[in-house]
Design an enzyme around this catalytic site. Structure first.
Site, short mmCIF file in Angstrom:
data_model
loop_
_atom_site.label_atom_id
_atom_site.label_comp_id
_atom_site.label_asym_id
_atom_site.label_seq_id
_atom_site.Cartn_x
_atom_site.Cartn_y
_atom_site.Cartn_z
CE1 TYR A 163 -4.33 -1.41 0.58
CE2 TYR A 163 -3.05 -3.01 1.82
CZ TYR A 163 -4.23 -2.64 1.19
OH TYR A 163 -5.29 -3.51 1.18
CE1 TYR A 205 -1.94 -6.81 3.88
CE2 TYR A 205 -2.65 -6.52 1.60
CZ TYR A 205 -2.89 -6.41 2.96
OH TYR A 205 -4.08 -5.90 3.40
NE ARG A 235 -6.60 -10.06 4.80
CZ ARG A 235 -7.62 -9.34 4.32
NH1 ARG A 235 -7.57 -8.04 4.37
NH2 ARG A 235 -8.68 -9.91 3.83
CG HIS A 279 -7.91 -7.49 -0.01
ND1 HIS A 279 -6.72 -8.02 0.44
CD2 HIS A 279 -8.07 -6.31 0.65
CE1 HIS A 279 -6.17 -7.21 1.33
NE2 HIS A 279 -6.97 -6.16 1.47
CG HIS A 311 -9.92 -2.35 1.23
ND1 HIS A 311 -10.27 -2.96 2.41
CD2 HIS A 311 -8.59 -2.55 1.07
CE1 HIS A 311 -9.20 -3.51 2.95
NE2 HIS A 311 -8.17 -3.29 2.15
#
Length: 243
Positions: free
Chosen positions: A109, A148, A158, A161, A163
């Site tokens: 991110y 990640y 995780r 994905h 959001h």
């Protein structure tokens, strides 16, 4: 004469998981420790603001280009995400503002507190937004995010994905969810997903690969429909009052 707004529909707790899920460690400190109460909403919360297409920029729905330098673009597997927002009767919900955010193709991110050592992509910001049309359809372009590791357990990762945040006609009508990708084995190993004890609810979060709509030599297409209410509603992380 004024009338009091009708308020929002109460969360269906038979569908959504409990706030306390010990395998998801941060839920232990985040979950309520006392009985919940419902606070009345104000007229301002329920009646405004009204969202419109004029708040969107020309590149908001293109995450491949909306952060990129002139002549550059984000790195990673290119995808289109398409879907429809509907109510429990299958009717499209138009003019719904959808905001999306995600990790880059390497699973990182763009955030000051990011701890994963994968590199940042200088041409990828990781966020965008789009408005549904009159029939509830939406589409945006991006790169497929990478999985990640996260500090929940020594071996926890995780799954890939994206959001989603959906707004109705006011900020009080905000719903948040996550979209996963068909065929990802990490979905069924994730402690966050494991907090959902209904397999059908989990399936509602998995986008289907639509090879028939794939753009040749360009991008794969994933289909992610969102149902706001009813027995087939999408699982939402924060559906306390809801749309």
């Amino acid at each position: 004469m004024t009338t009091k707004p009708p308020g929002y529909k109460t969360r269906d707790r038979q569908w959504h998981p409990p706030g306390l899920t010990p395998a998801y460690k941060t839920s232990v400190t985040r979950s309520p420790t006392r009985a919940l109460i419902s606070m009345p909403t104000s007229a301002g919360e329920e009646a405004g603001p009204v969202f419109g297409h004029d708040i969107l920029g020309p590149m908001d729905n293109d995450l491949i280009l909306n952060w990129a330098a002139p002549g550059e673009m984000a790195m990673g597997p290119r995808i289109l995400v398409r879907g429809r927002v509907t109510d429990d009767n299958g009717r499209g919900v138009g003019n719904t503002l959808i905001e999306v955010w995600q990790a880059n193709a390497g699973g990182r991110y763009r955030h000051a507190n990011e701890g994963y050592r994968a590199p940042l992509d200088p041409n990828f910001g990781g966020y965008g937004r789009v408005m549904t049309d009159a029939e509830g359809y939406y589409e945006f372009r991006t790169v497929q995010p990478g999985p990640y590791p996260w500090p929940n357990g020594m071996m926890d990762w995780r799954p890939s994905h994206i959001h989603f945040s959906l707004f109705g006609h006011s900020f009080a009508q905000r719903l948040i969810t996550q979209m996963y990708f068909e065929g990802d084995p990490l979905i069924w190993m994730c402690p966050i997903v494991g907090g959902i004890d209904d397999a059908e609810a989990i399936k509602s979060l998995v986008a289907a690969l639509d090879m028939a709509e794939t753009l040749p030599m360009d991008a794969r297409v994933y289909r992610f429909d969102i149902v706001l209410r009813g027995r087939r509603q999408t699982f939402f992380e924060n559906r306390w009052e809801g749309l």
